[in-house]
Scaffold this motif. Structure first.
Motif, PDB file in Angstrom:
ATOM      1  N   THR A  41       0.808  -1.216   0.000  1.00  0.00           N
ATOM      2  CA  THR A  41       0.000   0.000   0.000  1.00  0.00           C
ATOM      3  C   THR A  41       0.843   1.269   0.000  1.00  0.00           C
ATOM      4  O   THR A  41       0.298   2.352  -0.172  1.00  0.00           O
ATOM      5  CB  THR A  41      -0.943   0.028   1.213  1.00  0.00           C
ATOM      6  N   LEU A  42       2.138   1.152   0.163  1.00  0.00           N
ATOM      7  CA  LEU A  42       3.001   2.335   0.255  1.00  0.00           C
ATOM      8  C   LEU A  42       2.955   3.184  -1.007  1.00  0.00           C
ATOM      9  O   LEU A  42       2.913   4.411  -0.944  1.00  0.00           O
ATOM     10  CB  LEU A  42       4.437   1.899   0.546  1.00  0.00           C
ATOM     11  N   GLY A  43       2.925   2.571  -2.167  1.00  0.00           N
ATOM     12  CA  GLY A  43       2.922   3.309  -3.418  1.00  0.00           C
ATOM     13  C   GLY A  43       1.615   4.042  -3.681  1.00  0.00           C
ATOM     14  O   GLY A  43       1.580   4.975  -4.478  1.00  0.00           O
ATOM     15  N   ARG A  44       0.551   3.648  -3.019  1.00  0.00           N
ATOM     16  CA  ARG A  44      -0.744   4.270  -3.256  1.00  0.00           C
ATOM     17  C   ARG A  44      -1.020   5.439  -2.309  1.00  0.00           C
ATOM     18  O   ARG A  44      -1.975   6.161  -2.483  1.00  0.00           O
ATOM     19  CB  ARG A  44      -1.837   3.221  -3.078  1.00  0.00           C
ATOM     20  N   ARG A  45      -0.192   5.595  -1.312  1.00  0.00           N
ATOM     21  CA  ARG A  45      -0.400   6.684  -0.353  1.00  0.00           C
ATOM     22  C   ARG A  45       0.242   7.963  -0.863  1.00  0.00           C
ATOM     23  O   ARG A  45       1.352   7.942  -1.383  1.00  0.00           O
ATOM     24  CB  ARG A  45       0.221   6.330   0.995  1.00  0.00           C
ATOM     25  N   PRO A  46      -0.432   9.089  -0.685  1.00  0.00           N
ATOM     26  CA  PRO A  46       0.199  10.354  -1.097  1.00  0.00           C
ATOM     27  C   PRO A  46       1.334  10.717  -0.141  1.00  0.00           C
ATOM     28  O   PRO A  46       1.295  10.380   1.037  1.00  0.00           O
ATOM     29  CB  PRO A  46      -0.948  11.366  -1.006  1.00  0.00           C
ATOM     30  N   ALA A  47       2.331  11.364  -0.673  1.00  0.00           N
ATOM     31  CA  ALA A  47       3.451  11.787   0.152  1.00  0.00           C
ATOM     32  C   ALA A  47       2.994  12.886   1.108  1.00  0.00           C
ATOM     33  O   ALA A  47       2.147  13.711   0.763  1.00  0.00           O
ATOM     34  CB  ALA A  47       4.586  12.304  -0.731  1.00  0.00           C
ATOM     35  N   PRO A  48       3.535  12.914   2.324  1.00  0.00           N
ATOM     36  CA  PRO A  48       3.152  13.979   3.243  1.00  0.00           C
ATOM     37  C   PRO A  48       3.668  15.324   2.722  1.00  0.00           C
ATOM     38  O   PRO A  48       4.712  15.379   2.070  1.00  0.00           O
ATOM     39  CB  PRO A  48       3.838  13.600   4.559  1.00  0.00           C
ATOM     40  N   PRO A  49       2.954  16.401   3.010  1.00  0.00           N
ATOM     41  CA  PRO A  49       3.416  17.703   2.522  1.00  0.00           C
ATOM     42  C   PRO A  49       4.733  18.099   3.195  1.00  0.00           C
ATOM     43  O   PRO A  49       4.962  17.796   4.359  1.00  0.00           O
ATOM     44  CB  PRO A  49       2.280  18.655   2.917  1.00  0.00           C
ATOM     45  N   ALA A  50       5.581  18.737   2.422  1.00  0.00           N
ATOM     46  CA  ALA A  50       6.874  19.173   2.951  1.00  0.00           C
ATOM     47  C   ALA A  50       6.682  20.371   3.871  1.00  0.00           C
ATOM     48  O   ALA A  50       5.759  21.176   3.700  1.00  0.00           O
ATOM     49  CB  ALA A  50       7.802  19.542   1.796  1.00  0.00           C
ATOM     50  N   ARG A  51       7.591  20.478   4.853  1.00  0.00           N
ATOM     51  CA  ARG A  51       7.536  21.639   5.749  1.00  0.00           C
ATOM     52  C   ARG A  51       7.985  22.877   4.994  1.00  0.00           C
ATOM     53  O   ARG A  51       8.843  22.810   4.121  1.00  0.00           O
ATOM     54  CB  ARG A  51       8.443  21.420   6.958  1.00  0.00           C
ATOM     55  N   ARG A  52       7.391  23.984   5.357  1.00  0.00           N
ATOM     56  CA  ARG A  52       7.769  25.238   4.714  1.00  0.00           C
ATOM     57  C   ARG A  52       9.138  25.672   5.188  1.00  0.00           C
ATOM     58  O   ARG A  52       9.470  25.570   6.355  1.00  0.00           O
ATOM     59  CB  ARG A  52       6.747  26.309   5.040  1.00  0.00           C
ATOM     60  N   ALA A  53       9.943  26.138   4.250  1.00  0.00           N
ATOM     61  CA  ALA A  53      11.270  26.634   4.587  1.00  0.00           C
ATOM     62  C   ALA A  53      11.143  28.013   5.236  1.00  0.00           C
ATOM     63  O   ALA A  53      10.215  28.761   4.935  1.00  0.00           O
ATOM     64  CB  ALA A  53      12.113  26.722   3.314  1.00  0.00           C
ATOM     65  N   PRO A  54      12.056  28.356   6.118  1.00  0.00           N
ATOM     66  CA  PRO A  54      12.009  29.691   6.718  1.00  0.00           C
ATOM     67  C   PRO A  54      12.268  30.754   5.654  1.00  0.00           C
ATOM     68  O   PRO A  54      13.105  30.571   4.782  1.00  0.00           O
ATOM     69  CB  PRO A  54      13.114  29.673   7.771  1.00  0.00           C
ATOM     70  N   ARG A  55      11.524  31.822   5.739  1.00  0.00           N
ATOM     71  CA  ARG A  55      11.679  32.899   4.756  1.00  0.00           C
ATOM     72  C   ARG A  55      12.877  33.771   5.118  1.00  0.00           C
ATOM     73  O   ARG A  55      13.079  34.094   6.274  1.00  0.00           O
ATOM     74  CB  ARG A  55      10.411  33.744   4.710  1.00  0.00           C
ATOM     75  N   ARG A  56      13.607  34.132   4.110  1.00  0.00           N
ATOM     76  CA  ARG A  56      14.768  34.991   4.344  1.00  0.00           C
ATOM     77  C   ARG A  56      14.416  36.428   4.008  1.00  0.00           C
ATOM     78  O   ARG A  56      13.662  36.681   3.064  1.00  0.00           O
ATOM     79  CB  ARG A  56      15.937  34.554   3.466  1.00  0.00           C
ATOM     80  N   ARG A  57      14.976  37.306   4.734  1.00  0.00           N
ATOM     81  CA  ARG A  57      14.753  38.724   4.469  1.00  0.00           C
ATOM     82  C   ARG A  57      15.677  39.185   3.342  1.00  0.00           C
ATOM     83  O   ARG A  57      16.837  38.778   3.283  1.00  0.00           O
ATOM     84  CB  ARG A  57      14.990  39.545   5.720  1.00  0.00           C
TER      85      ARG A  57
END
Length: 108
Positions: free
Chosen positions: A88-104
């Motif tokens: 079942t691993l191939g049928r599961r959607p990948a978890p969303p990636a964490r947002r990267a910290p924004r740089r000024r």
């Protein structure tokens, strides 16, 4: 629907609360069809092994053939869980990636 065999047929393998849904006989996409049938079959085997484990649980501390049967059923349930995960691993959607910290823009 999947073929069922054995005494009591699907009575022990199926959850009474959630009945199985019929699978179409001639699907358009065979890959999805086979994946669903494999997943359903693995779940049914898991339910049957769970019943075996429940029946054999009083013998888990003895030193006889029923203890050996308990250990083998326990190992088979673990192997089945690993197989189910890989199937079942191939049928599961990948978890969303964490947002990267924004740089000024100023660098600070």
């Amino acid at each position: 629907m999947l073929l069922r065999s054995g005494r009591g047929m699907a009575g022990y393998a199926d959850d009474a609360v959630e009945p199985l849904t019929p699978v179409p006989r001639r699907p358009a996409d065979t890959t999805e069809f086979f994946a669903e049938r494999i997943e359903l079959g693995l779940l049914q085997v898991g339910r049957r092994l769970d019943t075996v484990m429940t029946v054999l649980s009083p013998y888990r501390t003895t030193d006889d053939e029923l203890h050996t049967a308990y250990v083998e059923a326990h190992d088979a349930l673990g192997d089945l869980a690993a197989t189910y995960t890989w199937v079942t691993l191939g049928r599961r959607p990948a978890p969303p990636a964490r947002r990267a910290p924004r740089r000024r823009p100023s660098g600070g």
